[in-house]
Design a protein around this motif. Structure first.
Motif, short mmCIF file in Angstrom:
data_model
loop_
_atom_site.label_atom_id
_atom_site.label_comp_id
_atom_site.label_asym_id
_atom_site.label_seq_id
_atom_site.Cartn_x
_atom_site.Cartn_y
_atom_site.Cartn_z
N PRO A 214 -6.91 -2.77 -7.63
CA PRO A 214 -5.71 -3.61 -7.68
C PRO A 214 -5.73 -4.62 -8.83
N SER A 215 -6.89 -5.20 -9.11
CA SER A 215 -6.97 -6.17 -10.21
C SER A 215 -6.69 -5.49 -11.56
N THR A 216 -7.14 -4.25 -11.70
CA THR A 216 -6.87 -3.49 -12.93
C THR A 216 -5.38 -3.18 -13.04
N ALA A 217 -4.77 -2.80 -11.92
CA ALA A 217 -3.33 -2.51 -11.93
C ALA A 217 -2.54 -3.75 -12.33
N LEU A 218 -2.92 -4.89 -11.80
CA LEU A 218 -2.25 -6.14 -12.13
C LEU A 218 -2.38 -6.47 -13.61
N ALA A 219 -3.58 -6.31 -14.14
CA ALA A 219 -3.81 -6.59 -15.57
C ALA A 219 -3.04 -5.60 -16.45
N ARG A 220 -3.02 -4.34 -16.07
CA ARG A 220 -2.28 -3.34 -16.84
C ARG A 220 -0.78 -3.62 -16.82
N MET A 221 -0.26 -3.98 -15.66
CA MET A 221 1.17 -4.32 -15.55
C MET A 221 1.50 -5.51 -16.44
N ARG A 222 0.66 -6.53 -16.40
CA ARG A 222 0.87 -7.72 -17.24
C ARG A 222 0.89 -7.33 -18.72
N ALA A 223 -0.06 -6.49 -19.13
CA ALA A 223 -0.14 -6.05 -20.52
C ALA A 223 1.09 -5.22 -20.91
N LEU A 224 1.57 -4.38 -20.02
CA LEU A 224 2.77 -3.57 -20.31
C LEU A 224 4.01 -4.45 -20.44
N ARG A 225 4.08 -5.51 -19.63
CA ARG A 225 5.21 -6.45 -19.74
C ARG A 225 5.11 -7.24 -21.04
N GLU A 226 3.93 -7.77 -21.33
CA GLU A 226 3.74 -8.60 -22.53
C GLU A 226 3.96 -7.80 -23.82
N SER A 227 3.63 -6.52 -23.81
CA SER A 227 3.82 -5.69 -25.01
C SER A 227 5.29 -5.28 -25.18
N GLY A 228 6.09 -5.47 -24.14
CA GLY A 228 7.50 -5.10 -24.21
C GLY A 228 7.79 -3.70 -23.73
N VAL A 229 6.77 -2.95 -23.33
CA VAL A 229 7.00 -1.59 -22.81
C VAL A 229 7.85 -1.68 -21.54
N ILE A 230 7.49 -2.59 -20.65
CA ILE A 230 8.31 -2.84 -19.46
C ILE A 230 9.22 -4.01 -19.81
N LYS A 231 10.52 -3.72 -19.91
CA LYS A 231 11.48 -4.75 -20.28
C LYS A 231 11.99 -5.52 -19.09
N GLY A 232 11.93 -4.93 -17.90
CA GLY A 232 12.42 -5.61 -16.72
C GLY A 232 12.47 -4.66 -15.55
N PHE A 233 12.87 -5.19 -14.42
CA PHE A 233 13.01 -4.41 -13.20
C PHE A 233 14.45 -4.56 -12.73
N HIS A 234 15.04 -3.47 -12.29
CA HIS A 234 16.47 -3.49 -11.97
C HIS A 234 16.73 -2.89 -10.60
N ALA A 235 17.75 -3.38 -9.97
CA ALA A 235 18.18 -2.82 -8.70
C ALA A 235 19.07 -1.61 -8.97
N ASP A 236 18.89 -0.56 -8.19
CA ASP A 236 19.72 0.64 -8.27
C ASP A 236 20.78 0.50 -7.17
N ILE A 237 21.98 0.15 -7.57
CA ILE A 237 23.03 -0.19 -6.61
C ILE A 237 23.96 1.00 -6.40
N ASP A 238 24.29 1.28 -5.15
CA ASP A 238 25.24 2.34 -4.83
C ASP A 238 26.64 1.77 -4.99
N LEU A 239 27.26 2.05 -6.12
CA LEU A 239 28.57 1.47 -6.45
C LEU A 239 29.66 1.94 -5.49
N GLU A 240 29.55 3.17 -4.99
CA GLU A 240 30.55 3.68 -4.05
C GLU A 240 30.59 2.85 -2.77
N LEU A 241 29.42 2.40 -2.30
CA LEU A 241 29.38 1.58 -1.09
C LEU A 241 30.05 0.23 -1.30
N LEU A 242 30.19 -0.18 -2.56
CA LEU A 242 30.86 -1.43 -2.89
C LEU A 242 32.35 -1.22 -3.18
#
Length: 163
Positions: free
Chosen positions: A49-77
């Motif tokens: 888990p500590s390695t996963a956390l460090a890898r995630m942080r590095a992927l965010r800091e490098s810009g590979v992961i730009k963000g996290f988004h909700a997948d919204i069902d537009l029809e339900l709205l």
């Protein structure tokens, strides 16, 4: 999306982030479920888990992961009709393409705007309550003298990798 990530990870290109098999596996799992808890992600990828956390942080800091988004069902709205509207901008107005795209991206019915290469300049994902509202959107917002032509294609369904 996942295959594209794997191809990019394998390619050696200057000035690009290099991904190893662990990074690629983390991205694969995040594409499937961006809300996966860190301990579950670590277990699926086969790391601590500590390695996963460090890898995630590095992927965010490098810009590979730009963000996290909700997948919204537009029809339900109540947004029961979606379309991709391709736009051709007049040659004399090409300098305004980014301005036009930014304006469109701020409109309520617009989900995403893409600046394109090829025979069309912009691609706009629009979601509305009805065909009438879609027609009204096109008439009201795409009646710009800079726009030479539009083509509206209805979206019947969307298929995603992993679904």
């Amino acid at each position: 999306m996942i295959n594209a990530i794997e191809r990019a990870a394998a390619a050696a290109r200057p000035n690009h982030v290099r991904l190893d098999d662990v990074d690629t596996a983390i991205l694969r799992e995040l594409v499937r479920d961006a809300r996966i808890p860190n301990n579950a992600l670590a277990e699926k990828v086969g790391i601590a888990p500590s390695t996963a956390l460090a890898r995630m942080r590095a992927l965010r800091e490098s810009g590979v992961i730009k963000g996290f988004h909700a997948d919204i069902d537009l029809e339900l709205l109540g947004l029961e009709i979606s379309a991709m509207v391709s736009i051709l901008v007049h040659s004399h107005a090409r300098s305004r393409m980014t301005e036009i795209a930014e304006h469109l991206s701020g409109l309520d019915s617009v989900q995403r705007v893409f600046l394109m290469g090829g025979d069309r300049d912009l691609l706009v994902h629009v979601s509305c309550e009805s065909p009438t509202r879609l027609r009204d959107f096109v008439s009201a917002h795409l009646n710009d003298p800079a726009i030479a032509n539009t083509q509206t294609n209805l979206i019947f369904s969307e298929l995603r990798h992993g679904d």
